[in-house]
Design an enzyme around this catalytic site. Structure first.
Site, mmCIF file in Angstrom:
data_model
loop_
_atom_site.group_PDB
_atom_site.id
_atom_site.type_symbol
_atom_site.label_atom_id
_atom_site.label_comp_id
_atom_site.label_asym_id
_atom_site.label_seq_id
_atom_site.Cartn_x
_atom_site.Cartn_y
_atom_site.Cartn_z
ATOM 1 N N THR A 91 5.951 50.667 40.651
ATOM 2 C CA THR A 91 6.862 49.533 40.438
ATOM 3 C C THR A 91 8.277 50.092 40.458
ATOM 4 O OG1 THR A 91 6.900 49.806 38.032
ATOM 5 C CG2 THR A 91 5.183 48.384 38.933
ATOM 6 N N ALA A 96 6.233 53.667 36.186
ATOM 7 C CA ALA A 96 7.150 52.770 35.467
ATOM 8 C C ALA A 96 8.505 53.464 35.403
ATOM 9 C CB ALA A 96 6.613 52.496 34.065
ATOM 10 N N ILE A 139 6.091 58.429 34.563
ATOM 11 C CA ILE A 139 7.500 58.100 34.332
ATOM 12 C C ILE A 139 8.294 58.328 35.617
ATOM 13 C CG2 ILE A 139 9.525 58.544 32.914
ATOM 14 C CD1 ILE A 139 7.007 57.373 31.455
ATOM 15 N N LYS A 140 8.909 57.237 36.077
ATOM 16 C CA LYS A 140 9.671 57.285 37.338
ATOM 17 C C LYS A 140 11.145 57.503 37.004
ATOM 18 C CE LYS A 140 9.497 54.665 41.658
ATOM 19 N NZ LYS A 140 9.211 53.346 42.216
ATOM 20 N N LEU A 141 11.701 58.533 37.618
ATOM 21 C CA LEU A 141 13.074 58.960 37.302
ATOM 22 C C LEU A 141 13.886 59.080 38.579
ATOM 23 C CD1 LEU A 141 11.688 61.850 35.134
ATOM 24 C CD2 LEU A 141 13.048 59.981 34.170
#
Ligand code: E4P
Length: 217
Positions: free
Chosen positions: A27, A56, A82-84
């Site tokens: 997402t 996310a 965890i999307k960074l």
């Protein structure tokens, strides 16, 4: 090659999960905004449907905020990734999560050098945006090829997650280039099954079978 679906729409995720083709979900803030739903509720619902990784994305652009938000998101479910963003702060946050054994997806990658940095901080996934490079007359698939070679040269374990996929041809091209994963809009996944000769052949078989008057059951 693993298939992730690039959407926050629950119905699309459920339907695709039933096909057996789906390995995970990505997402981003734009997809969450499009869904019109609460971010954390959507991520929790997706994680209850899908066993595989669910990306996310943090909203903060500063290291401290990214760490606080990422740690909060990671508590939603064990399969949250965890999307960074690929910035110095994002890379530093990636290193933080790597050291804690939390999976990461470093996003908004547009160059081989950026991908090299993500591998150096132990990113689980690097997301090169193919379609957005093609949009400005650059070569998205060539970027995947270059990252593949660099990662293989140094045996980096970061997985190449081809993102911003727009067409079925992109899938063939990134698979040939050695991407580990592609994150794909739902409509493009369904188009991969289409071929006019398959349709014509099936129509003919159905017609001829009917003419026999037989039934299998
Ligand atoms: C990937 O993680 C991104 O969410 C996505 O693939 C971006 O695609 P777009 O360029 O079509 O917005």
């Amino acid at each position: 090659m693993k298939f992730f679906v690039d959407t926050a729409e629950i119905k699309d995720i459920k339907d695709l999960n039933e096909t057996g083709l789906l390995d995970g979900v990505t997402t981003n803030p734009s997809l969450i905004a499009k869904s019109g739903r609460d971010f954390k509720e959507v991520i929790a619902e997706i994680c209850s449907i899908i066993e595989g990784p669910v990306s996310a994305e943090v909203a903060s652009t500063e290291y401290d905020g990214m760490v606080a938000e990422g740690e909060h998101l990671a508590k939603i479910a064990d399969n949250v990734v965890i999307k960074l963003p690929l910035t110095v702060d994002g890379l530093k946050a990636c290193k933080h999560f790597t050291s804690k054994g939390i999976k990461t997806n470093v996003t908004l990658c547009f160059s081989a050098n950026q991908a090299l940095l993500a591998a150096k901080v132990g990113a689980t996934y690097i997301s090169p945006f193919i379609g957005r490079l093609d949009d400005i007359n650059l070569d998205g698939v060539e970027l995947i090829e270059n990252i593949r070679q660099i990662y293989d040269n140094y045996a980096y374990s970061t997985e190449i997650l081809a993102a911003s996929i727009r067409t079925p041809n992109h899938i063939t091209e990134v698979a040939l280039a050695g991407a580990d994963v592609a994150t794909i809009p739902p409509a493009v996944i369904y188009k991969l099954a289409d071929h006019p000769l398959t349709k014509a052949g099936l129509d003919a078989f159905v017609k001829d079978w009917k003419s026999t008057g037989q039934s299998i059951l």
